[in-house]
Motif scaffolding. Structure first.
Motif, short mmCIF file in Angstrom:
data_model
loop_
_atom_site.label_atom_id
_atom_site.label_comp_id
_atom_site.label_asym_id
_atom_site.label_seq_id
_atom_site.Cartn_x
_atom_site.Cartn_y
_atom_site.Cartn_z
N PHE A 1 -13.61 -4.16 8.37
CA PHE A 1 -13.86 -4.09 6.92
C PHE A 1 -14.66 -5.32 6.48
CE2 PHE A 1 -9.93 -1.47 5.38
CZ PHE A 1 -10.20 -0.51 6.33
N LEU B 1 -8.57 -3.09 -0.37
CA LEU B 1 -7.63 -2.14 0.24
C LEU B 1 -6.28 -2.07 -0.48
CD1 LEU B 1 -6.92 -0.16 2.61
CD2 LEU B 1 -6.17 -2.17 3.88
N PRO B 2 -5.58 -3.21 -0.66
CA PRO B 2 -4.29 -3.10 -1.36
C PRO B 2 -4.44 -2.68 -2.82
CG PRO B 2 -4.84 -5.41 -0.94
CD PRO B 2 -5.83 -4.59 -0.20
N ARG C 1 -6.70 -0.60 -4.07
CA ARG C 1 -6.93 0.85 -4.10
C ARG C 1 -5.64 1.59 -3.76
NH1 ARG C 1 -12.41 0.07 -1.00
NH2 ARG C 1 -13.87 0.01 -2.74
N ARG C 2 -4.88 1.03 -2.83
CA ARG C 2 -3.68 1.71 -2.36
C ARG C 2 -2.59 1.73 -3.43
NH1 ARG C 2 -2.45 4.05 2.48
NH2 ARG C 2 -4.69 3.80 2.59
N PHE C 3 -2.42 0.61 -4.10
CA PHE C 3 -1.32 0.53 -5.06
C PHE C 3 -1.71 0.97 -6.46
CE2 PHE C 3 0.27 -2.93 -2.11
CZ PHE C 3 1.06 -2.03 -1.43
N ARG D 1 -6.99 -12.51 -0.36
CA ARG D 1 -6.38 -11.19 -0.15
C ARG D 1 -4.88 -11.24 -0.44
NH1 ARG D 1 -6.47 -8.42 5.70
NH2 ARG D 1 -4.87 -9.99 6.00
N ARG E 1 7.86 -5.52 -0.82
CA ARG E 1 6.64 -6.13 -0.30
C ARG E 1 5.54 -6.24 -1.34
NH1 ARG E 1 6.61 -2.92 5.43
NH2 ARG E 1 7.85 -4.41 6.62
N ARG E 2 5.60 -5.37 -2.35
CA ARG E 2 4.57 -5.43 -3.40
C ARG E 2 4.69 -6.71 -4.23
NH1 ARG E 2 3.67 0.81 -5.36
NH2 ARG E 2 3.90 1.66 -3.29
N MET F 1 -5.92 -5.84 17.34
CA MET F 1 -5.37 -5.88 15.98
C MET F 1 -3.91 -6.33 16.01
SD MET F 1 -6.94 -2.55 14.05
CE MET F 1 -6.51 -3.07 12.39
N PHE G 1 -2.12 4.91 8.93
CA PHE G 1 -3.43 4.34 8.61
C PHE G 1 -4.31 4.17 9.85
CE2 PHE G 1 -6.17 0.68 7.46
CZ PHE G 1 -6.76 1.20 6.32
N ARG H 1 -10.94 8.54 4.70
CA ARG H 1 -12.00 7.57 4.97
C ARG H 1 -11.90 7.05 6.41
NH1 ARG H 1 -12.98 1.86 2.03
NH2 ARG H 1 -15.07 1.53 2.78
N GLN I 1 -3.28 -8.20 12.58
CA GLN I 1 -3.86 -7.29 11.57
C GLN I 1 -2.92 -6.12 11.28
OE1 GLN I 1 -8.14 -6.31 12.24
NE2 GLN I 1 -8.12 -8.01 13.68
N LEU J 1 11.64 -1.34 1.24
CA LEU J 1 10.81 -2.44 1.76
C LEU J 1 9.45 -2.45 1.08
CD1 LEU J 1 11.17 -2.77 5.64
CD2 LEU J 1 11.59 -4.50 3.91
N SER J 2 8.92 -1.25 0.90
CA SER J 2 7.60 -1.12 0.28
C SER J 2 7.62 -1.72 -1.13
CB SER J 2 7.22 0.36 0.24
OG SER J 2 6.05 0.54 -0.46
N ARG J 3 8.68 -1.44 -1.88
CA ARG J 3 8.78 -1.96 -3.25
C ARG J 3 8.87 -3.48 -3.25
NH1 ARG J 3 12.95 0.83 -4.57
NH2 ARG J 3 14.47 -0.85 -4.44
N ASP K 1 -13.88 -5.19 1.13
CA ASP K 1 -12.95 -4.09 1.43
C ASP K 1 -11.58 -4.60 1.86
OD1 ASP K 1 -14.59 -1.99 0.75
OD2 ASP K 1 -15.54 -1.88 2.71
N ASN K 2 -11.56 -5.78 2.50
CA ASN K 2 -10.28 -6.38 2.86
C ASN K 2 -9.43 -6.62 1.61
OD1 ASN K 2 -9.35 -7.55 5.66
ND2 ASN K 2 -11.58 -7.45 5.72
N PHE L 1 -9.10 -7.67 8.36
CA PHE L 1 -9.40 -6.46 9.15
C PHE L 1 -10.85 -6.54 9.63
CE2 PHE L 1 -6.36 -4.92 5.77
CZ PHE L 1 -5.25 -5.18 6.55
N GLU M 1 1.11 -3.72 7.39
CA GLU M 1 2.50 -3.42 7.01
C GLU M 1 2.91 -4.21 5.77
OE1 GLU M 1 4.63 -1.27 8.34
OE2 GLU M 1 3.57 -0.63 10.13
N THR M 2 2.42 -5.45 5.65
CA THR M 2 2.81 -6.25 4.47
C THR M 2 2.23 -5.66 3.18
OG1 THR M 2 0.95 -7.78 4.64
CG2 THR M 2 2.99 -8.41 5.76
N PHE M 3 1.20 -4.84 3.32
CA PHE M 3 0.67 -4.15 2.13
C PHE M 3 1.42 -2.85 1.86
CE2 PHE M 3 -3.60 -6.16 3.23
CZ PHE M 3 -3.39 -7.21 2.36
N SER M 4 2.54 -2.66 2.58
CA SER M 4 3.32 -1.42 2.46
C SER M 4 2.50 -0.20 2.85
CB SER M 4 3.84 -1.24 1.04
OG SER M 4 4.70 -2.28 0.71
N ILE M 5 1.54 -0.42 3.74
CA ILE M 5 0.77 0.72 4.26
C ILE M 5 1.37 1.06 5.63
CG2 ILE M 5 -1.49 1.46 5.10
CD1 ILE M 5 -2.73 -0.52 3.08
#
Lengths: 259, 253
Positions: free
Chosen positions: A112, A120-121, A123-125, A170, A96-97, B111, B130, B30, B116, A92-94, A116-117, A109, B121-125
């Motif tokens: 944030f 976030l993705p 920095r994460r990916f 975003r 969703r990217r 959230m 988190f 963080r 939120q 799913l993660s793959r 930062d909103n 968020f 979750e849509t960011f695969s986080i």
């Protein structure tokens, strides 16, 4: 979007890489209510499709099924030929990217800043990506939606239209192949709603992103979408170009087009 | 009864999932720092004021009784014993449950309502990793530290009360207060608040993360977080005190 059934309105455009999104006989119940029944369709790559229908017919559920936030009770959902119906978290993660999602409420968020909103993705990916590169990517994304001077603001300090634009930035910051948009015009005045539509149109033309947009705004849908799909009574009752739908005899479709 | 057991089962499964995620990278340093500041640093003024006030009031109440028996010299050691062993940890647990527990429950429920958590979750986080793990761990780190501050605020409050009543010097007060304090009086009761922190973080996150009923849900998550975590703190305190007595039998004498 093309219906997977043998409907006379079927419009299957072929692509060597297969469709961007495909539902095969998907059924889903939500809190005991049938939301989707034997739902089949295909969305081709680079196609923009607007999903229309009354409130509560399962339009947003369709988007959440595509991104894997909900699981179908039966049937299969394929994203670029990869079946995500029973996918594990890694799969799913793959998938969703490849996607960006603009939520109805923008879903920024709260704690944030706008910067930062968006960061976030990134920095994460891209853990190896330098901070300057991230800043530059975020700046570019915000510039495209006209928010380059608001990057240090908190979401609570933005108007509804600005939140939607930030949410869109975003959703697009990772340069997704598929953009999912839930009610882009809800809660916005007609001018701001039209500005959001302009942005969607611009991204569609510039990036050739596949778009699936859930909306009540038929005028906006006709502007942005290549095809329209209408859901009623848990089933896909019509899809095709706006011109195709004019000849539909379905009462819901006619009412929607006249609204 | 069935829904109560269902709820309890879901809470246990949620707690287990959180523990598993806590051991698995990525570690959200963080988020942990942000939550430590929110739960720890921002709770400090309330806790210091409460510890001071309870310390002062305890002296005012106990003094008259002890004077009757000519035992007013025991006030400082009584004060340190009661704060280090029980008052400090329990007061800290209940106050943090009220302040931070309600905040965590309301924040996560909001959230959830505003999608939120879905967006994360849509960011695969992994949203548990988190959002939940940093809050639970922050509570577990913050509680023992806050307890130490409350203990000392209580002693200061006690000293002020005693100073005004008997004019006792700070040197005599501190000497007598720490005369009977051993590591066994201080370390185990302070460390038991790690369990209180785990309870507050897990319960508050559970209600916030799982309730999705609009603004009513936010209120319910907030209220349930405080009520359930306070109740579990009090119940677990009984068990933990028994455990401390088991490992340090001299404490029970």
């Amino acid at each position: 979007m093309s219906n997977g059934s043998d409907s006379p309105m079927t419009n299957v455009s072929s692509s060597s890489d297969g469709p961007a999104v495909e539902f095969r006989n998907v059924s889903m119940n939500f809190n005991g209510k049938e939301v989707l029944r034997d739902f089949s369709f295909k969305i081709e790559r680079e196609e923009a499709v607007c999903i229309l229908g009354r409130s509560g017919v399962g339009k947003s559920v369709t988007l959440k099924l595509i991104v894997g936030l909900l699981q179908a009770d039966s049937g299969a959902i394929c994203i670029e030929t990869e079946d995500i119906t029973r996918a594990n978290e890694d799969q799913l993660s793959r998938v969703r990217r490849k996607m960006g999602f603009l939520f109805q409420s923008a879903a920024l968020f709260d704690s944030f800043t706008i910067f930062d909103n968006l960061a976030l993705p990134l920095r994460r990916f891209n853990p190896g990506k330098r901070e300057e590169e991230i800043q530059s990517t975020v700046r570019d994304a915000l510039r495209q939606v006209g928010l380059e001077n608001d990057k240090l603001k908190m979401p609570a300090a933005l108007s509804g239209g600005m939140k939607k634009r930030a949410g869109l930035a975003r959703a697009l910051v990772m340069n997704p192949e598929i953009l999912l948009v839930d009610e882009p015009s809800s809660g916005l005045d007609p001018i701001t709603a039209s500005e959001i539509d302009d942005l969607l149109l611009k991204f569609k033309q510039e990036r050739h992103t596949t778009m699936v947009i859930v909306t009540h705004d038929i005028r906006g849908a006709k502007r942005v979408a290549d095809k329209l799909a209408v859901i009623d009574d848990a089933a896909l009752v019509a899809f095709g170009t706006a011109a195709d739908l004019q000849s539909s005899e379905n009462e819901t479709v006619r009412k929607l087009l006249e609204s | 009864m069935i829904s109560f057991l269902e709820g309890a089962g879901e809470l246990i499964l949620f707690a287990m999932a959180t523990c598993r995620r806590a051991l698995r990278p990525p570690y959200e340093w963080r988020q942990l720092a942000v939550n430590l500041a929110e739960i720890g640093w921002r709770s400090l003024p309330l806790l210091l004021a409460s510890g001071f006030a309870v310390g002062l009031v305890t002296v005012l109440h106990t003094r008259s009784t002890l004077v009757r028996f000519g035992a007013e010299a025991l006030i400082p050691s009584l004060q340190s014993d009661s704060f280090f062993n029980e008052l400090g940890p329990l007061l800290t647990g209940l106050l943090v449950a009220g302040r931070a527990g309600a905040g965590i429950g309301a924040e996560l429920a909001n959230m959830r309502v505003t999608e939120q958590i879905d967006a994360i979750e849509t960011f695969s986080i992994d949203s548990l990793n988190f959002l939940v793990v940093p809050r639970v761990v922050a509570c577990m780190i913050a509680l023992p530290i806050l307890t130490t501050f409350v203990d000392f605020a209580g002693l200061v409050g006690g000293f002020i009360g005693e100073r005004f009543n008997s004019g006792m010097s700070i040197l005599l007060y501190t000497t007598q207060a720490f005369q009977t304090v051993e590591m066994a009086n201080f370390i185990p009761p302070t460390l038991k608040t790690i369990v209180f922190g785990w309870i507050i973080g897990t319960v508050a996150c559970f209600f916030g993360y799982t309730i999705n009923e609009g603004s009513v849900g936010v209120r319910r998550a907030s209220t349930n977080s405080v009520v359930v975590s306070s109740l579990l703190i009090i119940l677990s305190d009984v068990i933990l005190v028994k455990l401390i007595f088991f490992f340090y039998p001299e404490q029970a004498l």
